[in-house]
Design a protein around this motif. Structure first.
Motif, PDB file in Angstrom:
ATOM      1  N   HIS A  63       0.838  -1.199   0.000  1.00  0.00           N
ATOM      2  CA  HIS A  63       0.000   0.000   0.000  1.00  0.00           C
ATOM      3  C   HIS A  63       0.872   1.247   0.000  1.00  0.00           C
ATOM      4  CE1 HIS A  63      -3.307   2.736   1.327  1.00  0.00           C
ATOM      5  NE2 HIS A  63      -4.064   1.856   0.690  1.00  0.00           N
ATOM      6  N   PRO A 110      -4.566  -3.188  -8.291  1.00  0.00           N
ATOM      7  CA  PRO A 110      -4.809  -2.010  -9.126  1.00  0.00           C
ATOM      8  C   PRO A 110      -3.509  -1.511  -9.747  1.00  0.00           C
ATOM      9  CG  PRO A 110      -5.966  -1.820  -7.041  1.00  0.00           C
ATOM     10  CD  PRO A 110      -5.075  -3.010  -6.921  1.00  0.00           C
ATOM     11  N   CYS A 139      -7.141   5.462   0.776  1.00  0.00           N
ATOM     12  CA  CYS A 139      -7.841   6.369  -0.127  1.00  0.00           C
ATOM     13  C   CYS A 139      -7.017   6.520  -1.398  1.00  0.00           C
ATOM     14  CB  CYS A 139      -8.073   7.735   0.523  1.00  0.00           C
ATOM     15  SG  CYS A 139      -6.568   8.595   1.014  1.00  0.00           S
ATOM     16  N   ALA A 140      -7.598   7.172  -2.392  1.00  0.00           N
ATOM     17  CA  ALA A 140      -6.927   7.356  -3.679  1.00  0.00           C
ATOM     18  C   ALA A 140      -6.878   8.834  -4.013  1.00  0.00           C
ATOM     19  CB  ALA A 140      -7.649   6.583  -4.783  1.00  0.00           C
ATOM     20  N   GLY A 197      -7.862   8.694  -8.300  1.00  0.00           N
ATOM     21  CA  GLY A 197      -7.583   7.288  -8.562  1.00  0.00           C
ATOM     22  C   GLY A 197      -6.945   7.036  -9.907  1.00  0.00           C
ATOM     23  N   VAL A 229      -2.098   6.024  -4.372  1.00  0.00           N
ATOM     24  CA  VAL A 229      -2.723   5.415  -3.204  1.00  0.00           C
ATOM     25  C   VAL A 229      -2.144   6.057  -1.947  1.00  0.00           C
ATOM     26  CG1 VAL A 229      -1.071   3.510  -2.897  1.00  0.00           C
ATOM     27  CG2 VAL A 229      -3.431   3.217  -2.182  1.00  0.00           C
ATOM     28  N   ARG A 256     -13.652   8.816   7.007  1.00  0.00           N
ATOM     29  CA  ARG A 256     -14.228   8.485   5.708  1.00  0.00           C
ATOM     30  C   ARG A 256     -15.213   9.575   5.253  1.00  0.00           C
ATOM     31  NH1 ARG A 256     -13.067   3.068   4.346  1.00  0.00           N
ATOM     32  NH2 ARG A 256     -14.726   3.069   2.807  1.00  0.00           N
ATOM     33  N   THR A 302     -11.012   3.933   0.079  1.00  0.00           N
ATOM     34  CA  THR A 302     -10.969   2.610  -0.534  1.00  0.00           C
ATOM     35  C   THR A 302     -11.309   1.530   0.488  1.00  0.00           C
ATOM     36  OG1 THR A 302      -8.561   2.559  -0.179  1.00  0.00           O
ATOM     37  CG2 THR A 302      -9.356   3.290  -2.336  1.00  0.00           C
ATOM     38  N   HIS A 303     -10.382   1.174   1.344  1.00  0.00           N
ATOM     39  CA  HIS A 303     -10.644   0.131   2.319  1.00  0.00           C
ATOM     40  C   HIS A 303      -9.801   0.387   3.553  1.00  0.00           C
ATOM     41  CE1 HIS A 303      -7.023  -0.928   0.306  1.00  0.00           C
ATOM     42  NE2 HIS A 303      -6.847  -2.058   0.944  1.00  0.00           N
ATOM     43  N   LEU A 353     -10.855  -2.466  -5.283  1.00  0.00           N
ATOM     44  CA  LEU A 353     -11.009  -1.528  -4.185  1.00  0.00           C
ATOM     45  C   LEU A 353     -12.313  -0.800  -4.367  1.00  0.00           C
ATOM     46  CD1 LEU A 353      -7.409  -0.093  -3.845  1.00  0.00           C
ATOM     47  CD2 LEU A 353      -8.438  -2.056  -2.726  1.00  0.00           C
ATOM     48  N   ALA A 403     -13.990   1.952  -3.735  1.00  0.00           N
ATOM     49  CA  ALA A 403     -14.240   3.322  -4.187  1.00  0.00           C
ATOM     50  C   ALA A 403     -13.701   3.595  -5.568  1.00  0.00           C
ATOM     51  CB  ALA A 403     -13.620   4.305  -3.186  1.00  0.00           C
ATOM     52  N   LEU A 404     -12.979   2.668  -6.138  1.00  0.00           N
ATOM     53  CA  LEU A 404     -12.362   2.933  -7.432  1.00  0.00           C
ATOM     54  C   LEU A 404     -13.174   2.308  -8.557  1.00  0.00           C
ATOM     55  CD1 LEU A 404      -8.602   2.514  -6.534  1.00  0.00           C
ATOM     56  CD2 LEU A 404     -10.041   4.526  -6.476  1.00  0.00           C
TER      57      LEU A 404
END
Length: 336
Positions: free
Chosen positions: A12, A95, A173-174, A178, A262, A282, A293-294, A333, A335-336
């Protein structure tokens, strides 16, 4: 037509990346990655007796193809079976272009699959050397999950910091919407000067202390300062907003992939009302237009360990796994 298999995890982004002094006082580029469980690449290499050619599916995985060819030569020096070409197939869910080690995941899985097909057990150090040769730089996820300062362009450990990074909860998050980052198009970093190296060496010392004391607050400080220094090479428009959110919701700091988009906000797992802090984080990310994302832990539980299953016959009971270059890969992921 015996087949071998190999697996590799991803990461990550980095906790720390910069220029450090090695044991001989030489300036060396190095990094400490943040492992991520659950995503990775699986490779299968099917031997084709009678041919020396190696093919890859999907056809655009050129780095993995190169790595498989190098692995064949390495196996020739270790194994007793006659070598031949074959077909390499890759399946993965890392990703691409976010700085999560997708290329390295392909490369290392490919090396392991080729070695397994010929019954050869390659040491992690040999896998690291082949990975660097195939893609010019690699993360240390082919080693064993320890906290390592790794010379990514040389494939060697500069310092073993300890068994694992301090415990922390990471809200991923991205940045940049992203979008993927072409690492080959990034400007070459300016040569390290007399102020850069002491700054990175100071962060190295602090991270050493953080690991020894299992101190998540010190981990967050090192990650934030390393990301701040890296903004000179790959600036992110959202960096100031990200650090502002961290301050408002009680995060320990932020970590940002040094060659991608990322990022993550780090929390103390023992913090009061951790769930509420994560929810607030979030919500704040969404309000700022940064997709979450997660959420994961730096020290996975036994049920979500970052270690991969054995890589086939030649690897059962041996080393642990690790880290692509295609555009058509599915992204899981949320949110992407």
């Amino acid at each position: 037509m015996r087949a071998g298999t190999g697996r590799a995890a991803c990461h990550h982004g980095e906790i720390l990346q910069g220029v450090f002094l090695d044991g001989r006082g030489r300036r060396v580029a190095g990094l400490v990655t943040l492992p991520l469980a659950g995503l990775g690449t699986r490779a299968e290499f099917t031997r084709r007796p009678g041919t020396a050619a190696v093919t890859v599916v999907p056809a655009d995985r050129t780095k993995a193809l190169r790595a498989a060819t190098y692995a064949l030569a390495e196996c020739a020096a270790h194994g007793e079976e006659p070598l031949c070409g074959g077909e390499l197939r890759l399946v993965g869910d890392v990703p691409v272009g976010l700085g999560m080690g997708s290329s390295s995941s392909d490369v290392i899985a490919a090396v392991r699959a080729v070695a397994d097909a010929f019954g050869v057990r390659l040491a992690p150090e040999a896998v690291a050397r082949l990975a660097v040769r195939a893609e010019r730089a690699s993360d240390p996820l082919m080693l064993d999950g320890r906290a390592l300062l790794f010379a990514q362009r040389e494939g060697r450990v500069l310092e073993d910091l300890g068994a694992a990074l301090p415990p922390a909860v990471v809200v991923g998050c991205a940045l940049g919407g992203g979008r993927s980052v072409d690492t080959l198009a990034l400007p070459a970093p300016a040569p390290a000067d007399d102020t850069d190296v002491p700054a990175y060496e100071r962060l190295r010392g602090l991270l050493r202390q953080a690991v020894a004391a299992a101190d998540p607050a010190l981990l967050g400080h090192v990650a934030t300062e390393s990301a701040r220094l890296r903004q000179r090479v790959l600036p992110h428009a959202e960096f100031t907003a990200l650090t502002g959110i961290a301050g408002r919701v009680g995060a320990l700091g932020v970590q940002v992939a040094h060659s991608g988009n990322v990022a993550g906000l780090l929390f103390d797992p023992a913090a009061r009302d951790l769930r509420g802090r994560v929810r607030a984080c979030r919500r704040a990310l969404a309000a700022t237009g940064i997709p979450a994302t997660h959420t994961f832990h730096t020290t996975p539980t036994s049920a979500t360990t970052s270690e991969e299953p054995p890589h086939g016959r030649a690897h059962r009971g041996s080393d642990r796994p690790p880290r692509p270059d295609t555009r058509g890969r599915r992204v899981r992921l949320p949110a992407l």
